[in-house]
Design an enzyme around this catalytic site. Sequence first.
Site, PDB file in Angstrom:
ATOM      1  CG  ASP A 332      -1.743   1.237   1.350  1.00 32.19           C
ATOM      2  OD1 ASP A 332      -2.659   1.395   0.521  1.00 32.19           O
ATOM      3  OD2 ASP A 332      -1.489   2.054   2.256  1.00 32.19           O
ATOM      4  CD  GLU A 386      -2.587   2.497  -3.231  1.00 32.12           C
ATOM      5  OE1 GLU A 386      -3.623   3.170  -3.301  1.00 32.12           O
ATOM      6  OE2 GLU A 386      -1.875   2.484  -2.222  1.00 32.12           O
TER       7      GLU A 386
END
Length: 708
Positions: A332, A386
Amino acid sequence: MEPRDSTLYLSNDDLFLFARGEWYKSYEKMGAHPAVNEAGEHGYHFAVWAPDVRSVHVIGDFNGWDEAATPLIETETGGIWEGFVAGIEGGCLYKYLIFTNDGDKLYKADPYGFYAEEVPGTASRTFDLEGYEWGDADYLKSRSERNMFKEPLNIFEVHLGSWRRHGDEPQGEPREDGTYPGPGDPFPAQRGTFYSYDDLADELVAYAKDMGYSHVEIMPVNEHPFDGSWGYQPTGYYAATSRYGNPKQFMHFIDACHAAGLGVILDWVPGGFCANSEGLATFNGEMLYEHKIHPNWNTHQFDYSRGEVRSFLVSNALFWAERFHADGIRMDGVSSMLYMNFGIDDPGQKRFNEKGTEEDLDASAFIRQTNAAMGKFHPDVMMIAEESTAWPLVTYPPENGGLGFHFKWDMGWMNDTLHYMQTDFPWRPGNHRLLTFSTMYQFNENFILPLSHDEVVNGKCSLITRMPGDYWRQFAGMRALAFYQMTHAGGKLNFMGNEIAQFIEWRYYEGIQYFLAEQYETHRHQQQFVRDLNRFYNEHPALWQRAFESEGFEWIDADNADQSVVTFIRRGEDPKDDLVILINFDVNAREDFRMGVPEWGVYEELFNSDDERFGGSGVVNAGKLKCQDKPWNGREQSIVVRVPPLAGMVLKKTGTLRRPAKKEAAKKEAAKPAAKKAPARKPAAKKTSTVKGTSAKKPATKKGSSAE
């Protein structure tokens, strides 16, 4: 059988590797582990990193939270405190009491704790991870023999706490007026109760399997104090949240996924952690794990220059692959890690590295180290970034200057596509480039096309409410969006609720409204469409076999902006698998539409999103579509089809046809402009070869200008 306590004390080699950032199995000794001392007494061995403090004690329900009863001993070097406590059993609550040099008392949960007290409690729990009997040996063997770049990659993103719930009654105490906090309130009341890991092993696994997904991606399952953070502000990196059960129950959930042939991808948050006092924040009274506070999120950002922090984090990624058999790790917030000034607008606050650039050199080195370590120990576990910027070579090996990921989310495709889809129909021709621009760079990286949770929260609206028009057009738009995503090159990801076209935004405090598909035909049609589309994708290698190679895609006509129609070819390794795709993003159906096709022969329609069984108007192509000797779209032959309104269709050559003798005049006939092919900016990636330090990825080749 518990290990001897003496084997759990840290060796000089452990301390050396920990400080260097290369102790990749630090979880085997750090934290709390069941053990037996030399006297034969059973208990737990504790070890925690807390340098530059006066003392560390273990307190818990086993000693009445006595702050003086169980001191730990500091290692000669390294700042690790450890010791054995007899009589402790599994499930005991505990914390570390740290006396700082300033005389403060800190009550900390175990950074390496495997299990936590259920919120709102903040203590750790002793837990023995050993003893679970895995049943996925055949699955793991098959996974090790597969090429992740040449198999279906269709991901169902799930928040375990709000996929489904038991009941819908508000939890907690009502306000004075008898109502409960709801949407718009900072702390909405929870609706219903959580499914357990065991419930999810039964129902979620069966649902995802039936719907035809290849993987389930779980939003952060690490322990976190606030439900509204969705897991992205952790306190316990090694603890599967106790909201839904214990760690072995989570193992059972993953085991059940594997038994159903589903891969499991875990969302991982190495960028930062929450500021709660029981967590990693200022662990010894000063910044220890962290070095700054994120300007946007107020989270504490890890100090990747510290070897102990790197050992903690790299071990954690490997921990989920080793102990929980995770099939993938989605990292993330990579952009916030890579750039020193991410989120900083004030020029006076910006910092630069020794090269004068904004790259966080420690963070990029940590990312490469993590991906290389995973490639070494678990080469068949996919690493996903991401990453939302134009950072180059994200999915290339570290030794070739890349970051070492296998896949990267294509945020550019997501933003452009959703912008286009919410454009009202008369103005779509002017935005046509938003549809086609992604094909200019679609093979620069190994992209996954995400329609994730971030697109249906915080006032962005649900996907269906972004679609223009009446209900019919909105549902048709949802089908066209899903069809475009599925036929575009790259992997696919959809958040739960997209598959039923839920009208409200995602709410973490209540379940997805699956009753819509039970009570309303339109939502049931959408769910059936997604199920059939997923299965069609799985059954047709042309849609995934070359999803990351330029040879897998070819334009027929990218420039029909006036009619909002695109046509292209998806190719597999066997030419017999090739598919011809047409998508009409306009509300008008078209009869007698001529389009060029790649080969002479007989074509048939295999799939049409306007089928009446999906809620469409039924403009389909039945029977055989025979080629005509009429050049079109730069092709020597063409067919005439019915074009459905706001829908896509898949054609395939299914038969041969005798071609008439060429007339001299036909050779001179002016054809449409030559079809545009996806630009081949590099040779086909040799992804089956293994590269040292990471699993197979694209070779570093010179690309044209990045178009993201």
